[in-house]
Motif scaffolding. Sequence first.
Motif, PDB file in Angstrom:
ATOM      1  N   TYR A 143       0.413  -1.195   3.746  1.00 17.24           N
ATOM      2  CA  TYR A 143       1.277  -0.413   4.727  1.00 17.24           C
ATOM      3  C   TYR A 143       2.726  -1.323   4.728  1.00 17.24           C
ATOM      4  O   TYR A 143       2.776  -2.094   4.285  1.00 17.24           O
ATOM      5  CB  TYR A 143       0.589  -0.169   5.939  1.00 17.24           C
ATOM      6  N   THR A 227      -2.616   2.545  -1.498  1.00 13.91           N
ATOM      7  CA  THR A 227      -1.531   1.735  -1.016  1.00 13.91           C
ATOM      8  C   THR A 227      -0.132   2.428  -1.332  1.00 13.91           C
ATOM      9  O   THR A 227      -0.028   3.468  -1.960  1.00 13.91           O
ATOM     10  CB  THR A 227      -1.441   0.716  -1.931  1.00 13.91           C
ATOM     11  N   ASN A 235       4.822   4.875   6.482  1.00 15.16           N
ATOM     12  CA  ASN A 235       3.295   4.944   6.380  1.00 15.16           C
ATOM     13  C   ASN A 235       2.640   6.326   6.603  1.00 15.16           C
ATOM     14  O   ASN A 235       1.343   6.107   6.657  1.00 15.16           O
ATOM     15  CB  ASN A 235       2.665   4.220   7.608  1.00 15.16           C
ATOM     16  N   ALA A 238       0.379   5.837   3.719  1.00 14.41           N
ATOM     17  CA  ALA A 238      -0.767   4.610   3.697  1.00 14.41           C
ATOM     18  C   ALA A 238      -2.023   5.028   4.044  1.00 14.41           C
ATOM     19  O   ALA A 238      -2.600   4.739   4.955  1.00 14.41           O
ATOM     20  CB  ALA A 238       0.104   3.832   4.571  1.00 14.41           C
TER      21      ALA A 238
END
Length: 681
Positions: A143, A227, A235, A238
């Motif tokens: 992240y 990832t 994010n 993420a």
Amino acid sequence: MNKDALFSDGTSSYVIPAEPEEHEKVRLRFRTAKGDADEVFLSTGTGKYQMEKAYDLGEFDYYEIEWQLGTEPFSYCFEIKAGEEVCYYNRCGAAREILDVYMFIIVPGFSTPDWAKGAVMYQIFVDRFYNGDTSNDVEDREYIYIGEPCQKVKDWSQPPAPVDIRRFYGGDLQGVMDKLDYLEELGVEVVYFNPLFVSPSNHKYDIQDYDYIDPHYGKIVEDGGDTLLERETDNIAATKYQKRTGAKANLEASNELFIKLVEAMHSRGMRVILDGVFNHCGSFNKWMDRERIYEQQEDYAKGAFVSAESPYRSFFHFFNESESAWPYNYQYDGWWGHDTLPKLNYEESPLLVQYIMSIGKKWVSPPFNVDGWRLDVAADLGYSNEYNHMFWKRFRKEVKEANPDALILAEHYGDPTEWLRGNEWDSIMNYDAFMEPVTWFLTGMEKHSDERRTDLWGNADNFVNTMNHFMATMLTPSLQVAMNELSNHDHSRFLTRTNHIVGRVGQLGYKAAEEGINKAVMREAVVIQMTWVGAPTLYYGDEVGLCGFTDPDNRRTYPWDSGDEEMLKFHKEIIHLHKNEAPLKTGSLRMLYWRKNILAYGRFQGDEQIIVVLNNSKDLEEVTIPVWLAEVPVTGRMERLLYSYEEGYTMEPDEYLVINGEVVLNIGRHSAIVMRTKKEE
């Protein structure tokens, strides 16, 4: 009048019972030299009351009075008359007049947990302690945090980076479990954990979810997702991090591991203190969700950043409240302006207050059963001092109802008096009445290594006066559980301070923290730590000589393969000494003698006395110590328990004669001696 002989304090030898209930009668005791005083009075806000001489013992007369307490705090001092001479005695000693600021105070109904009084505590910054489960390690680019991707550090011995918050070494709760034998052998009685709850940083003072242990510290039983790719800068993609920290299976498994850890620690007689970060949370928090971690997860309500309709909108103070500011309202109040640390807005959200109260109770109750809270930046909580006090009074009430034996410690700098009146915190992290005066006296260094003061180095008057003043701001039950640290996650390592180098790792480099250190001075500091009033608290790695400038360099990994074995042995020996000598837990403290670079004090309780002498100079010194002031018999012998000197230390016994109430010592440079009264056959 022999003013040196005058003595009283708030321990069980002079206040009986030491922690009385409301409406209970209490017996107050005062000591003078034998045959020295004509009259002794208890002086209160309502007048003065004559005390009766109850008995004499050794060189002293003891006066007593019985006092009926009510519900309010009771303040008092003593007035002593000898011929035409009159003096007063308060928490700082003899005085020419009544000083309200230094009055003794008893708060009926206030007590601190017996298990915490003088307990040996150990602070663990989990990511840097031990990696017991590599499957839960944070992965590279899992992240983004503060504009950069997180990083998995492959080399355990690599030092922290100048910007370190998103770098992870893999320490976890399984690692603590694996090292319980080590902690038990060291003599640890309490473990204080830096924050354990779900959070994106390695320090975890930016909580993401207060209900669960972070799976990167706990268990990841459901993994998957992606990832971030090189080109991705937020994010939303993420998905691996979202699954790891959002999947209920991971969160519940992590809580289960924590339950097992606490049970294992309790089975070894160890207690557990959690870090409570309630002034602010983190931008990743499910209530805010500025990072949009939870926006795509069906099990979670929309965060206050994401939606104006969020059930958590009132948890935060938004500067722009117009509906057009959403979705994704960046205009909110952050603690000290940090947008990654949204300040919690208790005054406008009863729901938030109730939620945090439930968190306070949850973790000290079954099945978690932790033994207390350390409260981060506790004086900052809320938007007014008035609200702050109201909050902590309620927090204390609710936590103590859930677990009456729980300890409530707060991080605090400066005068803590207004929070330590028996109805808010139990005690504090003891910076002003321990870490700072010890550091200035032994090293002349500021606790971050940001300044050097030669005028305070070896300045015994400053040490005594500072200790007297700040110890007088705490009730005795608070002093006995105060967290006495030499180092921690916010300040330079004490061993590094012994090199007198001013600066931080960014300018000086890592090696500078290890150059020119003085282990003998470190041992002096540990002697004070283990013999002073309060709970001696080790910061992981100090016991094996870990060095480091202030944050982040103070967060180096524990050197399991390269620690200083002699320093570790020294810690084990002196911890054993501390735990076996009753006066060091709850006994009285009396400064006996001090001058430049020299300190001598006594701890005493009943018929047991411990004397501590330090020479922080570079010369051999002869010192005459009036040990009779610590109730040591005027004729007899003292036996040495420990002698730390420049080249090392010894636990080999030795004896010193007590003649006319004094012991004459020759004590080497950078040395410390701990001795006790030898019982005559």
